[in-house]
Design a protein around this motif. Structure first.
Motif, PDB file in Angstrom:
ATOM      1  N   ARG A   9      -3.980  19.652  10.063  1.00 29.75           N
ATOM      2  CA  ARG A   9      -3.559  20.977  10.537  1.00 29.75           C
ATOM      3  C   ARG A   9      -4.042  22.058   9.564  1.00 29.75           C
ATOM      4  N   LEU A  61     -12.666  29.508  14.223  1.00 31.80           N
ATOM      5  CA  LEU A  61     -11.468  28.783  14.626  1.00 31.80           C
ATOM      6  C   LEU A  61     -11.779  27.814  15.763  1.00 31.80           C
ATOM      7  N   ASN A  62     -11.333  26.579  15.621  1.00 32.31           N
ATOM      8  CA  ASN A  62     -11.472  25.551  16.655  1.00 32.31           C
ATOM      9  C   ASN A  62     -10.079  25.053  17.016  1.00 32.31           C
ATOM     10  N   ILE A  63      -9.827  24.897  18.300  1.00 33.26           N
ATOM     11  CA  ILE A  63      -8.537  24.408  18.775  1.00 33.26           C
ATOM     12  C   ILE A  63      -8.743  23.070  19.460  1.00 33.26           C
ATOM     13  N   SER A  81      -5.295  23.138  15.158  1.00 29.69           N
ATOM     14  CA  SER A  81      -6.429  24.032  14.936  1.00 29.69           C
ATOM     15  C   SER A  81      -7.000  23.811  13.544  1.00 29.69           C
ATOM     16  N   THR A  83     -10.556  25.456  10.960  1.00 28.16           N
ATOM     17  CA  THR A  83     -11.710  26.343  10.879  1.00 28.16           C
ATOM     18  C   THR A  83     -12.912  25.542  10.395  1.00 28.16           C
TER      19      THR A  83
END
Length: 95
Positions: A9, A61-63, A81, A83
């Motif tokens: 996380r 940012l990647n989710i 998420s 980065t």
């Protein structure tokens, strides 16, 4: 219950190439019907419910959304998420 083990996380990942998304899915009292990671179907291991998928991250940012549905129509969702960048500059470093 869905547990996402990797990436951690809030991780700040760097480099090139794919990122491994891994975790496990357990649905007490129900049979797992489908598991998706960002809308891509994955097959969890029988018994442990472990899953993994390589994804190509984008800069920033990647989710990650993991969704599990049961044969009875129940649904669980977990979101993580992180980065990503090819490299990061140290805090206070001149560019």
């Amino acid at each position: 219950m869905i547990e996402i083990d990797q990436p951690a996380r809030g991780a700040m990942l760097q480099g090139s190439g794919d990122v491994e998304v891994s975790g496990s899915v357990k649905l007490p009292g129900g049979t797992i019907d489908q598991v998706t990671v960002n809308w891509t179907t994955v097959q969890p291991s029988w018994g442990s419910g472990a899953f993994s998928l390589s994804m190509t991250p984008k800069v920033g940012l990647n989710i990650v959304e993991v969704r599990a549905t049961s044969a009875l129509g129940g649904e669980n969702i977990a979101v993580r998420s992180f980065t990503y960048a090819p490299s990061y500059h140290a805090a206070g470093a001149s560019l």
